[in-house]
Design a protein around this motif. Structure first.
Motif, PDB file in Angstrom:
ATOM      1  N   ILE A   1      69.247  67.478  23.965  1.00 28.43           N
ATOM      2  CA  ILE A   1      69.420  66.407  22.983  1.00 28.43           C
ATOM      3  C   ILE A   1      68.581  66.722  21.750  1.00 28.43           C
ATOM      4  O   ILE A   1      67.394  67.019  21.859  1.00 28.43           O
ATOM      5  CB  ILE A   1      69.011  65.043  23.582  1.00 28.43           C
ATOM      6  CG1 ILE A   1      69.832  64.739  24.838  1.00 28.43           C
ATOM      7  CG2 ILE A   1      69.119  63.935  22.557  1.00 28.43           C
ATOM      8  CD1 ILE A   1      71.329  64.724  24.631  1.00 28.43           C
TER       9      ILE A   1
ATOM     10  N   ILE B   1      75.856  68.991  20.182  1.00 32.45           N
ATOM     11  CA  ILE B   1      76.397  68.351  21.384  1.00 32.45           C
ATOM     12  C   ILE B   1      77.827  68.779  21.708  1.00 32.45           C
ATOM     13  O   ILE B   1      78.208  68.852  22.874  1.00 32.45           O
ATOM     14  CB  ILE B   1      76.282  66.807  21.308  1.00 32.45           C
ATOM     15  CG1 ILE B   1      76.412  66.172  22.697  1.00 32.45           C
ATOM     16  CG2 ILE B   1      77.287  66.201  20.358  1.00 32.45           C
ATOM     17  CD1 ILE B   1      75.296  66.471  23.651  1.00 32.45           C
TER      18      ILE B   1
ATOM     19  N   GLU C   1      73.848  59.559  25.180  1.00 35.11           N
ATOM     20  CA  GLU C   1      72.547  60.239  25.245  1.00 35.11           C
ATOM     21  C   GLU C   1      72.155  60.825  23.892  1.00 35.11           C
ATOM     22  O   GLU C   1      71.030  60.685  23.448  1.00 35.11           O
ATOM     23  CB  GLU C   1      72.584  61.363  26.279  1.00 35.11           C
ATOM     24  CG  GLU C   1      72.450  60.916  27.697  1.00 35.11           C
ATOM     25  CD  GLU C   1      71.043  60.472  28.034  1.00 35.11           C
ATOM     26  OE1 GLU C   1      70.075  61.213  27.758  1.00 35.11           O
ATOM     27  OE2 GLU C   1      70.923  59.358  28.568  1.00 35.11           O
ATOM     28  N   GLN C   2      73.107  61.499  23.257  1.00 38.97           N
ATOM     29  CA  GLN C   2      72.810  62.177  21.996  1.00 38.97           C
ATOM     30  C   GLN C   2      72.531  61.196  20.861  1.00 38.97           C
ATOM     31  O   GLN C   2      71.564  61.354  20.124  1.00 38.97           O
ATOM     32  CB  GLN C   2      73.954  63.110  21.589  1.00 38.97           C
ATOM     33  CG  GLN C   2      73.754  63.776  20.230  1.00 38.97           C
ATOM     34  CD  GLN C   2      72.519  64.645  20.163  1.00 38.97           C
ATOM     35  OE1 GLN C   2      72.370  65.571  20.929  1.00 38.97           O
ATOM     36  NE2 GLN C   2      71.596  64.333  19.268  1.00 38.97           N
TER      37      GLN C   2
END
Length: 159
Positions: free
Chosen positions: A7, A20, A47-48
């Motif tokens: 990330i 990503i 998440e990113q």
């Protein structure tokens, strides 16, 4: 691929997408289960970017039905043409909404949502679902998001 993602947050939005997207491609490589792939894409994007809500609605008969997502509970069913997701399905095009309060017929699944982008998943000219992303920040999404999220959808649909 290992289930761990790298990330990156202290870079530009474009650089974050460029980081990503290959990871999403690798994550989906060799996996043919559509629902599993949607679940992993929703998780990777959440998440990113730490968006408020990210997920998929799938066309089932005459409505969109909630699919894999990350975030708070969501509306389960959406009629064609209703809200941003239903409009994207009906128009078969991406819709960017800087302020959801100004979108006619917006469906408020969560009052914290302030801006939204919805992209159709199109197979053989037919919308089979939509990718819906919400932010608690006004005017969060732009053409950069459209460009890169369309690449994500292309990866999903080519698995």
């Amino acid at each position: 691929m290992a289930e761990d993602l790298t990330i990156t947050r202290n870079t530009s939005k474009e650089e974050q997408y460029q980081s990503i997207i290959p990871q999403i491609d690798a994550l989906l490589y060799g996996e043919t289960d559509f629902i599993a792939n949607l679940a992993n894409v929703a998780a990777a994007l959440k998440e990113q970017f730490n968006w408020f809500w990210v997920g998929f609605y799938l066309v089932k008969q005459d409505e969109l039905v909630l699919g894999p997502f990350q975030g708070p509970v969501a509306c389960t069913r959406i009629k064609k043409g209703k809200g941003v997701c239903g409009a994207s399905w009906q128009q078969a095009e991406t819709i960017i909404v800087p302020d959801v309060e100004e979108f006619p017929g917006h469906i408020a699944c969560a009052s914290a949502s302030k801006s939204e982008i919805v992209l159709p998943l199109i197979v053989n000219g037919e919308v089979i679902g939509v990718l819906d992303v919400d932010s608690e920040v006004l005017n969060k999404f732009d053409e950069t998001d459209r460009t890169y999220l369309e690449q994500v959808i292309s990866i999903i649909l080519n698995r």
